[in-house]
Every structure is written in C-alpha cells, then in structure tokens.
Design an enzyme around this catalytic site. Structure first.
Site, PDB file in Angstrom:
ATOM      1  N   ASN A 275      19.604   4.963 -11.978  1.00  0.00           N
ATOM      2  CA  ASN A 275      18.272   4.402 -12.217  1.00  0.00           C
ATOM      3  C   ASN A 275      17.693   4.777 -13.590  1.00  0.00           C
ATOM      4  O   ASN A 275      17.146   3.932 -14.278  1.00  0.00           O
ATOM      5  CB  ASN A 275      17.313   4.745 -11.074  1.00  0.00           C
TER       6      ASN A 275
ATOM      7  N   GLU B 166      18.433  17.421  -7.393  1.00  0.00           N
ATOM      8  CA  GLU B 166      17.191  16.645  -7.515  1.00  0.00           C
ATOM      9  C   GLU B 166      17.417  15.351  -6.762  1.00  0.00           C
ATOM     10  O   GLU B 166      18.240  14.520  -7.165  1.00  0.00           O
ATOM     11  CB  GLU B 166      16.854  16.389  -8.982  1.00  0.00           C
TER      12      GLU B 166
ATOM     13  N   CYS C  43      12.674   7.773  -8.894  1.00  0.00           N
ATOM     14  CA  CYS C  43      12.514   8.734  -7.787  1.00  0.00           C
ATOM     15  C   CYS C  43      11.060   9.133  -7.636  1.00  0.00           C
ATOM     16  O   CYS C  43      10.623   9.495  -6.551  1.00  0.00           O
ATOM     17  CB  CYS C  43      13.391   9.955  -8.019  1.00  0.00           C
TER      18      CYS C  43
HETATM   19  P1  NAP Z   1      23.628   8.248  -5.096  1.00  0.00           P
HETATM   20  O1  NAP Z   1      24.220   7.123  -4.384  1.00  0.00           O
HETATM   21  O2  NAP Z   1      23.378   9.509  -4.360  1.00  0.00           O
HETATM   22  O3  NAP Z   1      24.579   8.531  -6.357  1.00  0.00           O
HETATM   23  C1  NAP Z   1      24.285   9.524  -7.303  1.00  0.00           C
HETATM   24  C2  NAP Z   1      25.582   9.944  -7.971  1.00  0.00           C
HETATM   25  O4  NAP Z   1      26.424  10.572  -7.004  1.00  0.00           O
HETATM   26  C3  NAP Z   1      26.400   8.788  -8.555  1.00  0.00           C
HETATM   27  O5  NAP Z   1      27.012   9.218  -9.735  1.00  0.00           O
HETATM   28  C4  NAP Z   1      27.436   8.564  -7.456  1.00  0.00           C
HETATM   29  O6  NAP Z   1      28.611   7.946  -7.912  1.00  0.00           O
HETATM   30  C5  NAP Z   1      27.729   9.983  -7.057  1.00  0.00           C
HETATM   31  N1  NAP Z   1      28.380  10.125  -5.765  1.00  0.00           N
HETATM   32  C6  NAP Z   1      28.482   9.238  -4.754  1.00  0.00           C
HETATM   33  N2  NAP Z   1      29.194   9.771  -3.726  1.00  0.00           N
HETATM   34  C7  NAP Z   1      29.546  11.021  -4.104  1.00  0.00           C
HETATM   35  C8  NAP Z   1      30.268  12.084  -3.488  1.00  0.00           C
HETATM   36  N3  NAP Z   1      30.773  11.975  -2.271  1.00  0.00           N
HETATM   37  N4  NAP Z   1      30.432  13.226  -4.168  1.00  0.00           N
HETATM   38  C9  NAP Z   1      29.917  13.376  -5.409  1.00  0.00           C
HETATM   39  N5  NAP Z   1      29.216  12.410  -6.048  1.00  0.00           N
HETATM   40  C10 NAP Z   1      29.026  11.250  -5.400  1.00  0.00           C
HETATM   41  O7  NAP Z   1      22.218   7.876  -5.765  1.00  0.00           O
HETATM   42  P2  NAP Z   1      21.869   6.574  -6.599  1.00  0.00           P
HETATM   43  O8  NAP Z   1      21.783   5.429  -5.662  1.00  0.00           O
HETATM   44  O9  NAP Z   1      22.744   6.487  -7.788  1.00  0.00           O
HETATM   45  O10 NAP Z   1      20.396   6.948  -7.136  1.00  0.00           O
HETATM   46  C11 NAP Z   1      19.232   6.707  -6.427  1.00  0.00           C
HETATM   47  C12 NAP Z   1      18.743   7.954  -5.720  1.00  0.00           C
HETATM   48  O11 NAP Z   1      18.590   9.009  -6.661  1.00  0.00           O
HETATM   49  C13 NAP Z   1      17.378   7.790  -5.091  1.00  0.00           C
HETATM   50  O12 NAP Z   1      17.354   8.414  -3.824  1.00  0.00           O
HETATM   51  C14 NAP Z   1      16.450   8.526  -6.046  1.00  0.00           C
HETATM   52  O13 NAP Z   1      15.256   9.001  -5.469  1.00  0.00           O
HETATM   53  C15 NAP Z   1      17.326   9.641  -6.483  1.00  0.00           C
HETATM   54  N6  NAP Z   1      16.847  10.185  -7.755  1.00  0.00           N
HETATM   55  C16 NAP Z   1      16.254  11.425  -7.782  1.00  0.00           C
HETATM   56  C17 NAP Z   1      15.732  11.935  -8.967  1.00  0.00           C
HETATM   57  C18 NAP Z   1      15.059  13.276  -9.015  1.00  0.00           C
HETATM   58  O14 NAP Z   1      14.855  13.812 -10.120  1.00  0.00           O
HETATM   59  N7  NAP Z   1      14.674  13.870  -7.884  1.00  0.00           N
HETATM   60  C19 NAP Z   1      15.836  11.173 -10.126  1.00  0.00           C
HETATM   61  C20 NAP Z   1      16.434   9.913 -10.061  1.00  0.00           C
HETATM   62  C21 NAP Z   1      16.947   9.445  -8.877  1.00  0.00           C
HETATM   63  P3  NAP Z   1      28.850   6.358  -7.692  1.00  0.00           P
HETATM   64  O15 NAP Z   1      27.800   5.685  -8.480  1.00  0.00           O
HETATM   65  O16 NAP Z   1      30.211   6.171  -8.217  1.00  0.00           O
HETATM   66  O17 NAP Z   1      28.726   6.101  -6.221  1.00  0.00           O
END
Ligand code: NAP
Length: 499
Positions: free
Chosen positions: A162, A261, A295
């Site tokens: 994002n 995070e 987020c």
């Molecule tokens: P996500 O699906 O959890 O993916 C995040 C990262 O983890 C991606 O690089 C993903 O790779 C990787 N990943 C997936 N499966 C994994 C595994 N089994 N082991 C290790 N890594 C793995 O999250 P997203 O959809 O990209 O992002 C949206 C989420 O992020 C929302 O919930 C948002 O609130 C949260 N977020 C939080 C913050 C904060 O600062 N608190 C900031 C921004 C976003 P792939 O893309 O290859 O699947």
C-alpha cells in the site's frame, strides 16, 4: 545492465534480476512474476520469482558483509545515507511515476510518499552518530560498567503494497545506518518500489556490496524461508495481522526480534460541538487518501447524533464530487491494488447494506475507457451503520465511509475501542482540551485531535497496540529494535570473592 542513468529508474528499465551481494542476478528458479498497473491492468514489467535458494544466498551475502559494515566509521555511514537521500531526490519524478504505475498512487500521493521517504532517510542519517551507550556506577568495588549499543546483525524487511516506498524505507534505512545489513522481501504487487528500487538507489549511492539484498517472490512461496531464516536477527514486518502472527511465530521460533506493524480499524470521533466543516474535510482526506488503502485511514466515522444527519449529508456530497479514475489522470481516488482487494471492499459494502445500513453514495466500480474490469471503486458513504456491520468491524481498506451515531462521549469511546486493533484515530471537538481527554481514552498507539489519523513524521514515534503490532518505527524506536545493548564491565582493582 547497460542502461542510461535516467531510464534505470523507470518502469521500462530492466527489473528482472535480484540484487544479492552487490550483483544483479537471475533467480535460481529461472521464473519471473508479471507486475501489473492497477489503473490500466496491463503488465508493465517482470521481476524474478525468487525461491529458497535465492533466500539463502541473500542471507549469506548479508551476513558476510555485516562485520565490515558495522566497523565502518559513523561519519562514513552517515555520508552514504546522505548520498542515498540525494540519489532519491535526483530521481524523485521517476519514483512518483513508478508509484503511480505499480501502486496506483495518484501524483499528489506519490509526491507525499517521496517527501516522507526523504524525511525517513534524513532521520536515519542521524543514527550513526546517535548510537550512544551508557556508563553506570557499580555496587562492586573497583568495577566500571559500560553499556554499548551494537547493531543486531542481519535485519529482514518484509513490506506491504500500500505504501511500499515508505514502509520499506522506514525499516531498511535506519537498520543500515545503525550498522546492520538487510534482506528485503517486498510485496508481490509492488516489487520494484518496495524492493528493487532500493537496491538501485543503494548501488548508485555507493554502498558496499552485501549491505542491501533484495529477493522478490511470493510470500506464499518464500515467506516462511525469509521469516524463519537462521541468519536473520530481526524481522521487521509491515502487513496484515493475519500474516504478521505467522511471521512473528516464525521469527520467535528462531529467537529473532520481531518488529510487527499490522492492521488497523481507526475511528474518527466527531462531537456535537466540533467544527463540522473541518471534521468533514478531515474525514474526506482520512478516508479517501490513497483510496482508503492506508493502515491509518479512517475505517469508522463516529458522529454525535445531534450533528449526524448534517455530517452524513456533507460527506456524501463531497464523496460524490471526488474525481475517481486512473492514477495517471488528474483524479483524487485512484484504483484499488488488485481484484481480490476490490472484491473484498465491495463485499463489505454489500453485506453492510444487507444488514440494514443505507447506501448514501457509491458502492460500484467506475468504468474506465479501454480498461476491462476496472479496479476503481466509487467513493462510498454508508449511514445507519452499527459497529458490528461488515464495513465497520473489518479493516475494509477501501474508499468507504461507514458513519455510526453516538449519544455521548462515553459511548463514542466505547465504540472506538470495540476492536482488537489499536493503531491510529482522530477526534474533532469544539475544545482542543476536551479532544485531548477523549484521545487519552482511546486505546491506540496514535491519536490526532482536530485532524484525521493519517500522519507520519520520521522524528515522532509510530506504533500500534493490541492486534496492530509490537515494536515501533521512527526516531529512536526502530533503533531500539535494530540494535542491542551490550554490558561490558571493567574490574580495575582485584576483586574479592567469597570462595
Ligand atoms: P500482507 O498480505 O500481510 O503482506 C505483507 C507482506 O507479507 C508482503 O510482502 C507479502 O508478500 C508477505 N507475506 C505474505 N505471506 C507471507 C508469509 N507466509 N511469510 C512471510 N511474508 C509473507 O499485507 P498486505 O495486503 O500487503 O498489506 C495490507 C495490510 O498491511 C493491511 O492490514 C494494513 O493495515 C497493513 N499495514 C500496516 C501498517 C502499519 O504501519 N501498521 C502499514 C501499512 C500496512 P506477498 O505480497 O508476496 O504476498
């Protein structure tokens, strides 16, 4: 890679190699993954489909480079981080284009991302000189206690799609500034701006080989190998709570530090004496910036019943008039990152309406010329929402405004806190003092009074509570994650032992 310096940073450059130990190399898998532009839905480039052998090679290179990097004088590490800042600045326009093409960030949002990344790098540049230790008196005669701060070693950075530029930068750069080397696994939707771009910037800034290593590939295929690698000392993960729990468990198994995070469900509270115009303006920005895919976006609008109808009317009117379309055009609301995210958002809206909410505006996709099955979702406003409806109790991550009424401040606070998340939030109250008292009762890591929740300044702590994560970013907080303290005692005179 024979490309002139300008094209090296465009989406048309060659992004088909991993960056390991200072070399651009093909994945051991021999496969690539297509990257698509969410506005046009066309394939724009291809990146390597990394596998476990690539992951091992990246950690090997990071571990090999770490000791020498740690011993590099602070002034030199600072100089290289400053070079990185300058290199990013020189290529800022191309990076804004990359953000539009890969992440669907409209131009203004891309510019904001680059400014924030520069702020993050500038803050990180101060760390090499700020890695101070302590000196403590001892209860033992003749002993001197010295506590020094040392880099952890190899830091793993896993980032989401994002805000790929910032969510990678805020971990990579301070980790490196503090003397660690890094292995980066960017999101599959944004492998260039979240990963390979940093390799190129570090290379051009003159960092030694092995300081940054980037492995692109699917989380479902290499995520476990990355999160649980025995050469990883810290896992800095930003992403969903669901994946974060799994990553933290893998890091824990390996006794690596986990900085997590995660998701949010942020409330925007509007009291009866708030400046409604300001509250609506903030609500519009906090919900629709980057299509609600932040987020710290507003997930729920909690509005006092006396001003509820007026608030709904005003915010629906604003939403109806926001231009929505391709991130390459002059719009405010661009595309959702992919089909599954878009479908999930529309499903939350549909389920919320089925449960009794009123659809004031939106709820459909926006047709775009020449684009089959557009990913642009209309700015959507839902009234008569309750906290248990799908668009309210889930992190909807879309351009959706669920508005929930409350009758007094106690109820507003209770509604705001009725979620497992605790990331950010905002309060609009006629009196800033009253707003602060409400903010203090909200169970979140961050709250903004007479504003909206999307704020990030590199010199101010950024962190969540509850299911929104552990550990924190910015200022000294990530320095604490990326370093450890070592106690060295010096016995200056003979010590007497009891036996
Ligand atoms: P996500 O699906 O959890 O993916 C995040 C990262 O983890 C991606 O690089 C993903 O790779 C990787 N990943 C997936 N499966 C994994 C595994 N089994 N082991 C290790 N890594 C793995 O999250 P997203 O959809 O990209 O992002 C949206 C989420 O992020 C929302 O919930 C948002 O609130 C949260 N977020 C939080 C913050 C904060 O600062 N608190 C900031 C921004 C976003 P792939 O893309 O290859 O699947």
């Amino acid at each position: 890679m024979a490309q002139d310096s300008l094209s090296r940073y465009s989406i048309d450059a060659d992004w088909s190699s991993l960056y390991i130990g200072g070399e651009w190399r093909a994945s051991d898998s021999g496969d690539t993954i297509a990257v698509t532009d969410p506005s046009t839905r066309e394939t724009v480039t291809e990146v390597p489909r990394g596998n476990d052998a690539d992951v091992d090679a990246a950690y090997e290179a990071a571990a090999e480079a770490q000791t020498e990097w740690e011993q590099t004088p602070p002034a030199r590490r600072e100089e290289l981080v400053q070079n990185l800042l300058q290199t990013m600045d020189e290529h800022s326009e191309e990076i804004v284009d990359l953000l539009a093409t890969e992440a669907g960030q409209i131009e203004g949002m891309g510019e904001t991302s680059v400014h924030l990344a520069e702020d993050q790098i500038a803050e990180a540049a101060t760390l090499p000189r700020r890695m101070k230790g302590e000196h403590a008196a001892s209860n033992i005669p003749g002993k001197e206690n010295v506590v020094q701060r040392e880099p952890q070693g190899v830091v793993t950075v896993i980032s989401p799609w994002n805000f790929p530029l910032n969510l990678s930068a805020r971990a990579i750069v301070p980790a490196v500034a503090a003397g660690n080397t890094v292995v980066v696994k960017p999101a599959t939707n944004t492998p260039v701006v979240g990963g390979l771009l940093f390799a190129r910037l570090f290379e051009d800034a003159g960092f030694p080989e092995g300081v940054i290593n980037v492995v692109t590939g699917r989380g479902s295929e290499i995520g476990d190998a990355v999160a649980s690698h025995d050469q990883s000392d810290v896992v800095a993960f930003t992403g969903s709570t669901e994946v974060g729990r799994r990553v933290a468990a893998a890091a824990g198994e390996n006794l690596a530090e986990a900085a997590m995070e995660l998701g949010g469900n942020n409330a925007h509270i509007v009291t009866d004496d708030a400046d409604l115009e300001q509250a609506v303006n903030a609500g519009v920005f906090g919900s629709f910036a980057h299509q609600g895919q932040v987020c710290i976006s507003i997930n729920r609008h909690l509005v006092h019943e006396d001003v509820y109808d007026e608030y709904v009317e005003k915010i629906a009117e604003r939403a109806e008039n926001l231009p929505a379309g391709s991130a390459h055009d002059h719009v405010v609301v661009g595309p959702i990152i992919d089909e599954s995210q878009r479908d999930e958002i529309l499903d939350y809206v549909e389920r919320t309406v089925d449960a009794g909410a009123t659809l004031e505006t939106g709820g459909e996709t926006v047709e775009l010329d020449g684009v089959e099955d557009s990913l642009v979702v209309e700015p959507t406003v839902l009234s008569d929402v309750t906290n248990d409806m799908a668009a309210a109790c889930n992190e909807h991550f879309g351009p959706v405004v669920p508005v929930i009424p409350f009758s007094d401040v106690d109820e507003a606070v209770e509604l705001a806190n009725d979620t497992e998340f605790g990331l950010s939030g905002s309060v609009h109250a006629g009196d800033v003092g009253a707003g602060k008292r409400i903010a203090q009762r909200m169970e979140t890591g961050m709250v903004h009074v007479n504003d909206q929740p999307i704020n990030d300044e590199a010199h101010v702590p950024f962190s969540g509570t509850g299911a929104s994560g552990v550990g924190g970013y910015n200022t000294d907080d990530f320095l604490d994650e990326a370093t450890e303290k070592k106690w060295i005692s010096l016995q200056h005179e003979d010590r007497e032992f009891p036996f």
